[in-house]
Design a protein around this motif. Structure first.
Motif, short mmCIF file in Angstrom:
data_model
loop_
_atom_site.label_atom_id
_atom_site.label_comp_id
_atom_site.label_asym_id
_atom_site.label_seq_id
_atom_site.Cartn_x
_atom_site.Cartn_y
_atom_site.Cartn_z
N SER A 1 0.62 5.17 -1.89
CA SER A 1 1.26 4.82 -0.62
C SER A 1 2.32 3.73 -0.78
O SER A 1 2.65 3.04 0.18
N PHE A 2 2.85 3.60 -1.99
CA PHE A 2 3.75 2.47 -2.23
C PHE A 2 4.98 2.51 -1.33
O PHE A 2 5.38 1.48 -0.78
N GLU A 3 5.57 3.68 -1.18
CA GLU A 3 6.82 3.75 -0.42
C GLU A 3 6.64 3.28 1.02
O GLU A 3 7.44 2.49 1.54
N ASP A 4 5.58 3.73 1.68
CA ASP A 4 5.31 3.28 3.05
C ASP A 4 4.96 1.80 3.07
O ASP A 4 5.38 1.07 3.98
N SER A 5 4.20 1.34 2.08
CA SER A 5 3.77 -0.06 2.05
C SER A 5 4.96 -1.00 1.91
O SER A 5 5.10 -1.97 2.67
N ILE A 6 5.83 -0.73 0.95
CA ILE A 6 6.96 -1.62 0.74
C ILE A 6 7.95 -1.52 1.89
O ILE A 6 8.57 -2.53 2.27
N ARG A 7 8.08 -0.34 2.48
CA ARG A 7 8.98 -0.20 3.62
C ARG A 7 8.53 -1.07 4.79
O ARG A 7 9.34 -1.75 5.44
N ILE A 8 7.24 -1.08 5.06
CA ILE A 8 6.71 -1.89 6.16
C ILE A 8 6.91 -3.37 5.87
O ILE A 8 7.31 -4.15 6.74
N GLN B 1 -3.06 5.14 11.76
CA GLN B 1 -3.86 3.97 12.12
C GLN B 1 -3.80 2.90 11.03
O GLN B 1 -3.76 1.71 11.34
N GLN B 2 -3.78 3.32 9.75
CA GLN B 2 -3.65 2.36 8.66
C GLN B 2 -2.34 1.59 8.78
O GLN B 2 -2.32 0.36 8.60
N GLN B 3 -1.27 2.31 9.08
CA GLN B 3 0.02 1.63 9.21
C GLN B 3 0.02 0.66 10.38
O GLN B 3 0.56 -0.45 10.28
N GLU B 4 -0.60 1.05 11.48
CA GLU B 4 -0.69 0.16 12.64
C GLU B 4 -1.49 -1.10 12.30
O GLU B 4 -1.08 -2.22 12.62
N ALA B 5 -2.64 -0.89 11.65
CA ALA B 5 -3.48 -2.04 11.28
C ALA B 5 -2.75 -2.95 10.29
O ALA B 5 -2.88 -4.18 10.36
N PHE B 6 -2.02 -2.37 9.37
CA PHE B 6 -1.24 -3.13 8.40
C PHE B 6 -0.20 -4.00 9.11
O PHE B 6 -0.10 -5.20 8.86
N ARG B 7 0.53 -3.42 10.02
CA ARG B 7 1.55 -4.16 10.75
C ARG B 7 0.94 -5.31 11.56
O ARG B 7 1.46 -6.43 11.58
N ILE B 8 -0.15 -5.01 12.24
CA ILE B 8 -0.81 -6.03 13.06
C ILE B 8 -1.25 -7.22 12.21
O ILE B 8 -1.02 -8.39 12.56
N GLN B 9 -1.84 -6.92 11.05
CA GLN B 9 -2.35 -8.00 10.20
C GLN B 9 -1.21 -8.78 9.53
O GLN B 9 -1.35 -9.98 9.28
N ILE B 10 -0.10 -8.13 9.27
CA ILE B 10 1.07 -8.86 8.75
C ILE B 10 1.55 -9.86 9.80
O ILE B 10 1.88 -11.01 9.47
N GLU B 11 1.57 -9.44 11.05
CA GLU B 11 2.00 -10.36 12.11
C GLU B 11 1.04 -11.54 12.25
O GLU B 11 1.47 -12.67 12.51
N TRP B 12 -0.25 -11.29 12.07
CA TRP B 12 -1.21 -12.40 12.09
C TRP B 12 -0.95 -13.37 10.94
O TRP B 12 -1.03 -14.58 11.11
N ALA B 13 -0.65 -12.83 9.78
CA ALA B 13 -0.35 -13.68 8.63
C ALA B 13 0.84 -14.58 8.93
O ALA B 13 0.84 -15.78 8.57
N LYS B 14 1.85 -14.03 9.56
CA LYS B 14 3.02 -14.83 9.91
C LYS B 14 2.65 -15.90 10.95
O LYS B 14 3.10 -17.05 10.86
#
Length: 257
Positions: free
Chosen positions: A135-142, A109-122
């Motif tokens: 969680s750096f590896e997952d964070s930078i990968r996304i 769910q954290q990864q999903e929320a992260f992706r959604i909010q990145i798209e809003w930022a764009k």
């Protein structure tokens, strides 16, 4: 006087309710002219917005959902974030990201929320302010997956390696350095000299992670110069250079705010 910017401080926190004016007076005395405030979830919005209203131009709000507030009902929290982003301007979408330190039950769910909010930022052409803990590896990968020329941001409270900083630089992001930079056991003395000054912004993450010699006490934005002095020491330069470069970087990151 040198000018500094605190790019990440929760000064709407209850720990500041009795002396916020004194806190901001000390900021002014130390040359800390702007403080950027990351949101946590719906419980922090009112206090943050009220502080921004009282100290317009000095205390500047972001809007986002912190990963530790991502639970089963995170869609409701995200709805509030999206509603706010659609009706007024913010300095950034933040604080967003991933946190696997306490619990990984909601990692998906954290990864999903992260992706959604990145798209809003764009969509709103805003930078993102990223929380990443264990969680750096997952964070930078996304970020690498979703990155395009419109996406900018900062990995706040950076405690990674020199190689991590290079990956962050390659996507055009900044690293936020705070009180941990002054902790001997953090071993940042071997990492920070390898990070280019063009990539660094300063932060406190107040009221958390106060720098030495205040470690263990309430942190506050007036301690930014302490962090700047330590970074100057690591880079074998003067504090004025650190103040000028990090202030310029912060203003570039947050554009018109």
């Amino acid at each position: 006087m040198m000018t500094f910017i605190d790019t990440h401080a929760h000064i709407y926190d209850e720990k500041f309710k009795d002396d916020i004016k004194d806190v901001l007076d000390r900021c002014h005395e130390e040359g800390v002219e702007k403080i950027y405030m990351p949101n946590i979830d719906h419980t922090s919005i009112d206090g943050m917005m009220e502080l921004e209203s009282r100290y317009a131009g000095r205390c500047i709000a972001m809007m986002g959902l912190h990963p530790t507030s991502v639970k089963k009902d995170f869609e409701k929290e995200l709805y509030r974030v999206e509603e706010w982003l659609s009706k007024r301007s913010f300095a950034a979408v933040g604080e967003i990201g991933l946190d696997y330190y306490w619990d990984t039950s909601f990692a998906g769910q954290q990864q999903e929320a992260f992706r959604i909010q990145i798209e809003w930022a764009k969509r709103y052409q805003l930078p993102i302010v990223i929380h990443t803990r264990d969680s750096f590896e997952d964070s930078i990968r996304i970020v690498e997956e979703l990155h395009d020329n419109s996406l900018k941001g900062v990995f706040h409270c950076f405690t990674g390696s020199a190689d991590d900083a290079i990956r962050i630089r390659e996507v055009g992001f900044y690293v936020g350095l705070g009180g941990v930079s002054t902790f001997k056991n953090a071993k940042m003395d071997t990492v920070i000299p390898e990070i280019e000054l063009e990539q660094i912004v300063l932060e406190t993450d107040s009221p958390y992670l106060a720098p030495v010699p205040h470690r263990g006490k309430r942190n506050e934005p007036s301690y930014v110069p302490i962090i700047a002095h330590k970074i100057a020491e690591y880079h074998k330069t003067d504090v004025k250079t650190i103040a000028e470069k990090t202030t310029s970087n912060a203003l570039s990151l947050f554009k018109s705010f």
